[in-house]
Every structure is written in C-alpha cells, then in structure tokens.
Design an enzyme around this catalytic site. Structure first.
Site, short mmCIF file in Angstrom:
data_model
loop_
_atom_site.label_atom_id
_atom_site.label_comp_id
_atom_site.label_asym_id
_atom_site.label_seq_id
_atom_site.Cartn_x
_atom_site.Cartn_y
_atom_site.Cartn_z
N ARG A 59 21.48 37.75 46.86
CA ARG A 59 22.13 38.18 45.61
C ARG A 59 21.82 39.65 45.30
O ARG A 59 22.51 40.28 44.51
CB ARG A 59 21.74 37.25 44.45
CG ARG A 59 22.43 37.56 43.14
CD ARG A 59 22.45 36.37 42.17
NE ARG A 59 21.23 35.61 42.15
CZ ARG A 59 20.09 36.00 41.57
NH1 ARG A 59 20.02 37.17 40.96
NH2 ARG A 59 19.04 35.21 41.60
N TYR A 112 46.69 43.15 36.57
CA TYR A 112 46.49 41.76 36.94
C TYR A 112 46.16 40.95 35.68
O TYR A 112 45.30 41.36 34.88
CB TYR A 112 45.38 41.65 37.99
CG TYR A 112 44.98 40.23 38.24
CD1 TYR A 112 45.93 39.29 38.63
CD2 TYR A 112 43.68 39.81 38.05
CE1 TYR A 112 45.59 37.97 38.82
CE2 TYR A 112 43.32 38.50 38.26
CZ TYR A 112 44.29 37.58 38.63
OH TYR A 112 43.94 36.26 38.81
N ASP A 184 41.78 50.35 39.81
CA ASP A 184 41.96 49.19 40.68
C ASP A 184 43.01 49.58 41.72
O ASP A 184 44.19 49.74 41.41
CB ASP A 184 42.40 47.98 39.85
CG ASP A 184 42.50 46.71 40.70
OD1 ASP A 184 42.80 46.81 41.91
OD2 ASP A 184 42.30 45.61 40.14
N LYS A 209 42.82 40.51 49.01
CA LYS A 209 44.21 40.86 49.31
C LYS A 209 44.28 41.60 50.66
O LYS A 209 43.94 41.03 51.67
CB LYS A 209 44.78 41.69 48.15
CG LYS A 209 44.53 41.05 46.76
CD LYS A 209 45.24 39.75 46.64
CE LYS A 209 45.06 38.98 45.33
NZ LYS A 209 44.00 39.27 44.42
C1 LIG Z 1 45.34 44.13 41.36
C2 LIG Z 1 44.36 43.00 41.30
N1 LIG Z 1 43.10 43.21 40.89
C3 LIG Z 1 42.20 42.21 40.81
C4 LIG Z 1 42.55 40.91 41.13
C5 LIG Z 1 41.53 39.83 41.05
O1 LIG Z 1 41.02 39.59 42.34
P1 LIG Z 1 40.43 38.19 42.84
O2 LIG Z 1 41.56 37.22 42.88
O3 LIG Z 1 39.85 38.52 44.18
O4 LIG Z 1 39.38 37.79 41.85
C6 LIG Z 1 43.85 40.63 41.55
C7 LIG Z 1 44.23 39.25 41.89
O5 LIG Z 1 45.39 38.92 42.01
C8 LIG Z 1 44.78 41.70 41.64
O6 LIG Z 1 46.05 41.49 42.04
#
Ligand SMILES: Cc1ncc(COP(=O)(O)O)c(C=O)c1O
Length: 399
Positions: A59, A112, A184, A209
């Site tokens: 961790r 998201y 992001d 992704k």
């Molecule tokens: C642009 C973006 N950021 C963050 C996330 C969250 O990621 P995770 O599903 O790995 O928790 C997603 C999930 O769809 C996303 O599309």
C-alpha cells in the site's frame, strides 16, 4: 532512463529495472507480494516514511507499481507518479490531498459522471465547495475563481462529448488566481497531449482505458512534481488505501508496451468512422476532435498530437429506440460501457439522465450541453478492428 528517448521508446523501456545477463525481457517482474523484508528499524507511521525508502508494504509502494510509475512519469514529462486502484481512486485521493474544509474546487462542467458526483455530493460534506464551470471558455474560468479556489480540475477531451479545454490558457488563469490545475488526460493519453508541458500541475489517468488498453484491469495514476507526489503517496495512498494491485500494475505496463501503435490505429479508425457517421442520414451530429467539423478543431490541432479513438454522435430522432436497436443488432462492436479497449465499444448516454443525476447544469450551461449532445450521445470507442468491418457493422445496425 535517458530523457532523450522518444515517447514510443520510453513506453517500452522507462520502467525497466534490470539489464543483466539472464534478466527476463518482460514488462516488469510481476511481484504479487504484499510486504517486504526491511533492512532497517523504521517508524511504523506513513509520516516517518523517507523518500526512496526500500519497499515495505504494497500500500506504500511495490516494485511493479514502481516500474509503472516511472514509465508514466517519463511519458508525461513529470518528476514522479503515484498509481492507484482505479481512476476514481486517483481523482479522489488528489482532491482530498489538495483540498481542505473552506477550500473551493472548480471543475469542468462536462466530465466523467463519477467525478462530477464526487465533487457535488461528497466534497461539500467535508466543507469543500465545488463549482462546475465551462472550462472550454477561459473567461468563464477566470470569472468563477474565488479567493479560496485551490484547484481547477479539467478533463480534456471530456467524457462523453469530447469538449476540449485550452490547458495553457486555463493553467495561466488558475496560477494567477493562486490555484493549481489538474488535467484528466485519460482520453488524450500521453501520446495525444502532455499537460505538464502546457502548464498543468497534475495529470490524472484512468489506466483502465487506453493505457492498460485491453479492458482487463482497473487502475489510475497521478503524475506531477516529486514533493507533491510524495505527499500524495502519504496522504492519498497510504491513508486512503486505494493501492493498485501488482498484477493490475503489470497489466498496465504491458498495455503501455503497445500504447503508441494502438493510439495510431485507434485514431485512424476513428477518422474513418467519423467520416461515415457524418454522412449517415440518421445522424444529427458527430464529434471527434480530429475532424474539421469539431467546433474546437483548431484547439485540438494545437494541443493534441493524436486525436484518440473516442467519438460521440447523436441521432436526428428516436435516440432511445435506436440505442435498443444497436444493442440488439451490433455484431462486431460490443454494446458496453468504458472506452479505450482493443475491441470497439458503443454505449448510449441519455442527456436528461446525465444532466439530472450527474452534471445538474442549469440555464446557459444546460442549453450548451443540450446543443452538443441532443437527446443523448452514442459514445463510440473505436477499437483496432478493420475499419471497413466496423463501418459495415454500424451501417447494418443503424439501418
Ligand atoms: C475521463 C475519465 N476519468 C476518470 C474515470 C474513472 O476511472 P475508473 O473507471 O478507472 O475509476 C473515467 C471512467 O470512465 C473516465 O472516463
């Protein structure tokens, strides 16, 4: 690893640990260990943790996560990275590390859904205010900054309508207002955009992704300056606990080995699909940053070296019925959530649901979202199949 290497080479080699005769030529020696023998008597608190201390407990740190973090830092041009169990674990750890009661967060009004809900439902319970603003408009960001704004968080391109934010412009505004900027960059990937070079303080990825790329591992990461990442490891990882499993770190490292050629093919297929959809009589609009039809294509050309494989389209009418028809008829493309996998994915996101449950936009912001998305968007993640097969599958399913 030498800084001079190109990103496609770094993606394969930056995380390597050993180059001795007999060493395995694999992504990284995958180590499913939870803890490690320790040479020194050390403190038991995360606060006693010295930087670059030997591995102690997974961790805190782990050799496989370490290889992954070094590769991500090299690709993003950052000093250090911290990996997490998911993209949401990365975002929530960053927010809770950088924000305290009395602080204010500014957030892209399209992002998201989980991030929008975290900001609007959970942060206020801890005394942190969050405002959703149209970060595509730098003047709106400037106007929404408050004296206590500590962090501006943008997603570019934003899920699900591929709206862009000018990172350099928003970084300058955030810094002038005494705030930091996190980006992001999940959809862009390091082969599309390098936010740190444009002035951002942090880059966030959902490794789930494009980076892991095969739809078989959750993961997340934050990349930034060494001191801030050391603090994030202590507060956001050791105490909040969302550590990445070593096997998932290894799957992400393996995904990174092919990220450069995959992104080139995802982009090429998206280009073909965008052209097909733009001409289809049932399609009202299609959004892909690489197309001159995208309203922010000029910004995309400035800020993205690869336009990625995600596109969104809306229907002229009857979106709900069309979604049901696609779910039933698609044969090559999978009707499924997520994005960035080797195989193509398509999913329908109704505008009313998203605005009510997640974004909760009103007035001009709501009107702007409806303008982009219509009744709802079909989010299409172009995979690596032959483009003609993808077009034929969509054509027969759309009817
Ligand atoms: C642009 C973006 N950021 C963050 C996330 C969250 O990621 P995770 O599903 O790995 O928790 C997603 C999930 O769809 C996303 O599309």
């Amino acid at each position: 690893m030498a800084e001079k290497l190109a990103p496609a080479t770094l993606a394969l080699h930056a995380g390597e640990t050993e180059r001795r005769p007999g060493a395995p030529v694999t992504a990284s020696p995958q180590l499913a260990a939870s803890f490690f023998t320790h040479p020194d008597a050390i403190g038991f608190s995360a606060n006693d943790l010295a930087e670059n201390a030997p591995h102690f407990y997974t961790r805190w740190s782990n050799p496989t996560a370490d290889s992954l973090e070094r590769t991500l830092a090299a690709l993003e041009g950052g000093e250090a990275a911290v990996s997490f169990a998911s993209g949401m674990a990365a975002v929530s750890a960053l927010f809770l590390d950088r924000l305290a009661a009395g602080d204010h967060l500014l957030l892209s009004d399209v992002c998201y859904a989980g991030v929008a809900e975290l900001a609007q439902d959970i942060l206020p319970r801890h005394g942190i205010a969050a405002t959703l603003v149209d970060t595509a408009d730098p003047a709106a960001v400037e106007a929404a900054l408050r004296p206590n704004t500590r962090l501006v968080h943008v997603e570019t391109p934003a899920n699900p309508i591929l709206k862009l934010t000018d990172i350099a412009a928003v970084a300058a505004i955030a810094h002038a207002g005494g705030a930091e900027l996190s980006v992001d960059s999940t959809i862009a990937t390091p082969f599309g955009t390098r936010p740190l070079a444009l002035g951002a303080d942090y880059v966030v990825h959902s490794l789930t992704k494009y980076i892991s790329g095969h739809g078989d591992a959750l993961g997340g990461a934050v990349i930034g300056g060494a001191a801030r990442m050391a603090a994030l490891r202590r507060q956001g990882l050791i105490h909040l606990g969302g550590a990445l499993a070593p096997f998932n770190a290894w799957l992400s490292l393996r995904g990174l080995e092919t990220l450069a050629p995959r992104m080139a093919l995802h982009e090429a297929n998206a280009r073909r699909l965008e052209a097909f959809l733009a001409e289809h009589p049932k399609v009202r609009s299609v959004l892909w940053p690489g197309s001159p039809r995208h309203p922010q294509h000029a910004l995309a050309r400035r800020q993205m070296r690869n336009f990625s494989g995600l596109l969104a389209f809306s229907a002229r009418s009857g979106s709900g019925a069309l979604a049901a028809r696609l779910a039933e008829r698609l044969r090559v493309i999978s009707y499924a959530v997520s994005l960035g996998k080797t195989k193509s994915l398509l999913f329908y996101i109704p505008t009313d649901d998203l605005l009510r449950a997640s974004f909760r936009l009103r007035g001009a912001q709501e009107a702007a979202y409806r303008d982009w998305a219509g009744e709802g968007v079909f989010r299409f993640s172009a995979g690596l199949e032959d483009a003609d097969d993808l077009i034929a599958d969509l054509a027969q399913a759309l009817g």
